[in-house]
Design an enzyme around this catalytic site. Structure first.
Site, PDB file in Angstrom:
ATOM      1  N   CYS A  83     -40.188   3.310   5.177  1.00  0.00           N
ATOM      2  CA  CYS A  83     -40.624   2.034   4.604  1.00  0.00           C
ATOM      3  C   CYS A  83     -39.582   1.489   3.647  1.00  0.00           C
ATOM      4  O   CYS A  83     -39.429   2.002   2.524  1.00  0.00           O
ATOM      5  CB  CYS A  83     -41.966   2.219   3.900  1.00  0.00           C
ATOM      6  SG  CYS A  83     -42.560   0.731   3.077  1.00  0.00           S
ATOM      7  N   CYS A  95     -41.056   0.110   0.431  1.00  0.00           N
ATOM      8  CA  CYS A  95     -41.430   1.151  -0.536  1.00  0.00           C
ATOM      9  C   CYS A  95     -40.204   1.788  -1.190  1.00  0.00           C
ATOM     10  O   CYS A  95     -40.189   2.013  -2.400  1.00  0.00           O
ATOM     11  CB  CYS A  95     -42.248   2.242   0.146  1.00  0.00           C
ATOM     12  SG  CYS A  95     -43.627   1.654   1.145  1.00  0.00           S
ATOM     13  N   ASP A  96     -39.203   2.115  -0.384  1.00  0.00           N
ATOM     14  CA  ASP A  96     -38.126   2.986  -0.847  1.00  0.00           C
ATOM     15  C   ASP A  96     -36.739   2.353  -0.849  1.00  0.00           C
ATOM     16  O   ASP A  96     -35.777   2.986  -1.285  1.00  0.00           O
ATOM     17  CB  ASP A  96     -38.082   4.252   0.029  1.00  0.00           C
ATOM     18  CG  ASP A  96     -39.393   5.021   0.001  1.00  0.00           C
ATOM     19  OD1 ASP A  96     -40.091   4.954  -1.017  1.00  0.00           O
ATOM     20  OD2 ASP A  96     -39.712   5.682   1.005  1.00  0.00           O
TER      21      ASP A  96
END
Length: 302
Positions: free
Chosen positions: A130, A133-134
């Protein structure tokens, strides 16, 4: 014992559903075959959960479980084999049957893995699924994206705004995503597309070091040094055991809308296992709340 609600799946959607149901004074059992917490436990650092500046996925999952236990939720660790409809629902598992007035399926979707040596050693520590997300953790670094579909190209475009260099690794001789996205990829100066190429092995011992690449045409191997690798080759919804009680779309997701209702009265869905556009922890917990309140209304009107 017949529970009011059994929740199948112990990720953010399922645990939120359990907490909301207990707050409505319903007896609740959560069943999961693995560690409670779901896919978020693979994220070493999460910065997009409202109310937290930063925490690990495991810390977030632990807090959800602790909150559910505090509310009086019960837990069973076993594999659910199916659900039978009737005056009460029978949840069949490899450890026996459990009865409930209503069932919430929050089984999630697993990221499709590459299936190569050393891969699972670095999930959450070099390998991610992701970019939203990251991606920020790889600012001004070198990353790879495996996949050539829309999701992979969108991941690569997002990463191109953060990373110094982005490699798109695609097994076909062309990008399978939309032409508009492909054109945007090729227009990026810091993105390099490697076509006809697959990842054959993940490099690194104690720390992630990159990927060993193999040309599909002739089997030629080469090593690519990377700071991170994003795998975007699809998701696998965990719904196969429930196709006799819920409708599935062509990709295997629960075919329902924002109401979380299914074609079987008393059976609800929540989270990444259902058809939806955005799959984030915030949308999962939202689904869990909606499903729990719908299940409570169903029970109250029996």
């Amino acid at each position: 014992m017949t529970y009011d609600i059994i929740v199948v799946g112990g990720g953010p959607a399922g645990l939120t559903a359990a907490i909301y149901a207990r707050r409505a004074n319903k007896s609740v059992l959560v069943i999961d075959k693995g560690a409670f917490g779901g896919q978020i436990t693979f994220s070493p650092k999460v910065e997009n959960i409202p109310g937290f500046k930063a925490l690990s996925g495991n810390e977030f999952a632990d807090q959800l479980v602790d909150q559910a236990l505090y509310q009086g939720v019960e837990f069973e660790c076993c594999e659910v084999l199916g659900v039978s409809d009737g005056s009460t629902k029978t949840v069949r598992t490899d450890s026996g049957d459990f009865e409930a007035k209503a069932v919430i399926l929050a089984t999630g979707a697993k990221h499709r893995l590459l299936g190569v040596p050393n891969e699972e050693n670095f999930i959450g520590s070099g390998i991610s699924f992701c970019a939203v997300c990251d991606g920020a953790f790889y600012k001004d670094q070198v990353v790879g994206v495996v996949g050539g579909g829309n999701s992979a190209l969108q991941e690569a475009l997002l990463l191109s705004e953060l990373a110094k260099k982005v490699y798109v690794i695609q097994n076909f001789d062309y990008l399978t995503g939309e032409k508009k996205l492909a054109d945007q990829i090729y227009a990026k100066e810091n993105v390099e597309v490697l076509l006809g190429t697959v990842v054959s092995e993940i490099l690194g011992k104690d720390e992630f070091a990159g990927a060993r690449l193999q040309k599909v045409a002739d089997g030629t191997l080469s090593d690519l040094s990377l700071d991170g690798l994003f795998v975007a080759i699809g998701l696998v919804p965990q719904n196969e055991n429930f196709r006799d009680i819920i409708d599935l779309d062509g990709r295997g997701y629960a075919d329902t809308d924002e109401t979380m209702l299914t074609r079987t009265p008393g059976v609800f869905v929540a989270g990444d296992c259902r058809r939806k556009k955005i799959r984030q922890v915030t949308t999962a917990v939202s689904d869990g709340a909606v499903a729990a309140l719908a299940a409570c209304d169903y029970i109250d009107n029996l």
